[in-house]
Design a protein around this motif. Structure first.
Motif: not given
Length: 86
Positions: A4-9, A50-54, A41-46, A15-18
């Motif tokens: 229903x939604x996708x977060x923008x990090x 940009x932010x990268x989520x895995x 896990x969100x990291x910063x690609x310096x 971040x933890x979800x069920x």
């Protein structure tokens, strides 16, 4: 899977979800009630600024899995009652 939604990090962190399936209303289907835990896990690609989520997925007992799967089944319908020809 439809979310229903996708977060923008925009912050580095964890971040933890069920994740679970929302059962439909088809009475002929047994909907899967499995629950998964998701850690993003969100990291910063310096280099690219940009932010990268895995994401990692876990069963309810903590076992890491590669892909969450929801398996619905069809309810068995009883065979029709034979009609006596008399």
């Amino acid at each position: 899977i439809q979310f229903e939604w996708m977060p923008v990090y925009d912050t580095v962190g964890e971040y933890h979800y069920i994740m679970s399936e929302v059962a439909g209303n088809d009475s002929s289907i047994n909907y899967d009630s499995t629950i998964y835990n998701v850690t993003v896990t969100v990291t910063l690609d310096e280099e690219n600024n940009r932010y990268v989520a895995s994401a990692k997925y876990f069963t309810a007992n903590g076992e890491e899995i590669s892909i969450p799967v929801f398996q619905n089944t069809t309810k068995q319908t009883p065979p029709p009652t034979p009609v006596d020809p008399d």
